[in-house]
Design an enzyme around this catalytic site. Structure first.
Site, PDB file in Angstrom:
ATOM      1  N   GLY A  70       0.822  -1.211   0.000  1.00  0.00           N
ATOM      2  CA  GLY A  70       0.000   0.000   0.000  1.00  0.00           C
ATOM      3  C   GLY A  70       0.847   1.249   0.000  1.00  0.00           C
ATOM      4  CB  ALA A  71      -0.227   4.781   0.155  1.00  0.00           C
ATOM      5  CD  GLU A  72       0.397   4.645   6.899  1.00  0.00           C
ATOM      6  OE1 GLU A  72       1.047   4.316   7.882  1.00  0.00           O
ATOM      7  OE2 GLU A  72      -0.815   4.890   6.908  1.00  0.00           O
ATOM      8  CB  ILE A 127      -0.713  -6.442   3.884  1.00  0.00           C
ATOM      9  CG1 ILE A 127      -1.224  -5.025   4.146  1.00  0.00           C
ATOM     10  CG2 ILE A 127      -1.456  -7.490   4.707  1.00  0.00           C
ATOM     11  CD1 ILE A 127      -1.372  -4.624   5.580  1.00  0.00           C
ATOM     12  CG  ASP A 162      -7.665   6.066   4.747  1.00  0.00           C
ATOM     13  OD1 ASP A 162      -8.300   6.731   3.902  1.00  0.00           O
ATOM     14  OD2 ASP A 162      -6.721   5.312   4.435  1.00  0.00           O
TER      15      ASP A 162
HETATM   16  N1  ATP Z   1      -5.788  -8.363   8.547  1.00  0.00           N
HETATM   17  C1  ATP Z   1      -6.021  -8.331   7.251  1.00  0.00           C
HETATM   18  N2  ATP Z   1      -6.618  -9.380   6.632  1.00  0.00           N
HETATM   19  C2  ATP Z   1      -6.861  -9.348   5.304  1.00  0.00           C
HETATM   20  N3  ATP Z   1      -6.540  -8.324   4.500  1.00  0.00           N
HETATM   21  C3  ATP Z   1      -5.949  -7.257   5.061  1.00  0.00           C
HETATM   22  C4  ATP Z   1      -5.667  -7.195   6.458  1.00  0.00           C
HETATM   23  N4  ATP Z   1      -5.070  -6.007   6.718  1.00  0.00           N
HETATM   24  C5  ATP Z   1      -4.999  -5.365   5.552  1.00  0.00           C
HETATM   25  N5  ATP Z   1      -5.532  -6.090   4.546  1.00  0.00           N
HETATM   26  C6  ATP Z   1      -5.619  -5.742   3.119  1.00  0.00           C
HETATM   27  O1  ATP Z   1      -4.483  -4.984   2.766  1.00  0.00           O
HETATM   28  C7  ATP Z   1      -4.851  -3.675   2.317  1.00  0.00           C
HETATM   29  C8  ATP Z   1      -3.828  -2.651   2.792  1.00  0.00           C
HETATM   30  O2  ATP Z   1      -3.815  -2.646   4.219  1.00  0.00           O
HETATM   31  P1  ATP Z   1      -4.035  -1.300   5.026  1.00  0.00           P
HETATM   32  O3  ATP Z   1      -5.178  -0.581   4.467  1.00  0.00           O
HETATM   33  O4  ATP Z   1      -4.069  -1.664   6.456  1.00  0.00           O
HETATM   34  O5  ATP Z   1      -2.666  -0.572   4.729  1.00  0.00           O
HETATM   35  P2  ATP Z   1      -2.333   0.804   3.958  1.00  0.00           P
HETATM   36  O6  ATP Z   1      -0.896   1.021   4.057  1.00  0.00           O
HETATM   37  O7  ATP Z   1      -3.224   1.861   4.406  1.00  0.00           O
HETATM   38  O8  ATP Z   1      -2.635   0.492   2.517  1.00  0.00           O
HETATM   39  P3  ATP Z   1      -3.259   1.550   1.497  1.00  0.00           P
HETATM   40  O9  ATP Z   1      -2.285   2.655   1.449  1.00  0.00           O
HETATM   41  O10 ATP Z   1      -3.402   0.731   0.263  1.00  0.00           O
HETATM   42  O11 ATP Z   1      -4.591   1.944   2.128  1.00  0.00           O
HETATM   43  C9  ATP Z   1      -6.258  -3.463   2.884  1.00  0.00           C
HETATM   44  O12 ATP Z   1      -6.957  -2.570   2.077  1.00  0.00           O
HETATM   45  C10 ATP Z   1      -6.841  -4.856   2.865  1.00  0.00           C
HETATM   46  O13 ATP Z   1      -7.335  -5.170   1.581  1.00  0.00           O
HETATM   47 MG    MG Z   2      -5.683   1.153   3.581  1.00  0.00          MG
END
Ligand code: ATP
Ligand code: MG
Length: 212
Positions: free
Chosen positions: A12-14, A17, A126
């Protein structure tokens, strides 16, 4: 972290996973890597505070009745959390492949979950359709609590609603009316009279944005 057998789920952006096998279970590992373009100390501070906040808030909102992955392990100094892996799809991915009726019903549920949090003065921070995971039994889970806050004001709740509306308008423009209406129905169902000032503030925030 290096010794764990892991498979990248999303970058993701941040954060990254990974799906990991740990204690005989399939779990999700969320890791916030260094952002080289940020000042080193600021970056470290942000990654630390978001990891710590996410861990606390994932656990706290579950006590309110909002399904979130259970946290099994956290290493603040390495900016990682190990939590339950929710096997399913993002609400974002379901829009476009599911029927309008199913999306409306999922959005209604999303609105209810947001309403439950707001009633307890918690904001998600968010609330986009990527941060909603629908599992194989159609149960909805919320993830990504690094920006969530307790003791939220009307303004903070209004921002949550504004962000959600913005996501519908930009990412799901063709279904935005159905999605917004269903989400608001669920939100109002849970919030009752408390919804009115928040929705009015969300409108105000949108108007402010127009003149900036
Ligand atoms: N515990 C989990 N089980 C299943 N899928 C998950 C889980 N945590 C995160 N994800 C998946 O991974 C994606 C990215 O995780 P998250 O939103 O927590 O991080 P992020 O850094 O904010 O990513 P983004 O910048 O894409 O929003 C989520 O949108 C979801 O689809
Ligand atoms: Mg996210």
């Amino acid at each position: 972290m290096q010794t764990l057998k892991k498979q990248l789920l999303t970058l993701g952006a941040e954060s990254a996973i990974y799906i990991v096998e740990y204690w005989g279970k399939t779990l999700a590992l969320k890791w916030r890597p260094i952002k080289p373009y940020l000042h080193n100390e600021i970056d470290k501070l942000l990654r630390t505070s978001r990891t710590s906040r996410e861990c606390k808030m994932l656990t706290f909102v579950r006590t309110l009745g909002v399904p979130t992955p259970a946290v099994h392990f956290v290493d603040i100094s390495h900016h990682l959390i190990i939590m339950d892996f929710i096997e399913g799809q993002q609400l974002k991915q379901l829009v476009g492949v599911s029927s309008k009726k199913r999306i409306a019903s999922l959005c209604h549920e999303f609105g209810k979950l947001l309403g439950i949090m707001h009633l307890s003065d918690v904001v998600h921070g968010d609330p986009t359709t990527s941060n909603v995971v629908v599992d194989t039994q159609s149960k909805m889970w919320l993830v990504d609590f690094g920006l969530a806050e307790k003791n939220a004001t009307i303004e903070m709740k209004g921002v949550d609603i504004h962000l959600l509306r913005h996501t519908y308008e930009t990412t799901h423009w063709d279904l935005q009316e159905t999605m917004l209406e269903s989400t608001m129905d669920g939100y109002i169902e849970v919030s009752g009279d408390a919804a009115e000032p928040v929705l009015a503030r969300a409108d105000e925030i949108r108007e402010r944005g127009r003149y900036h």
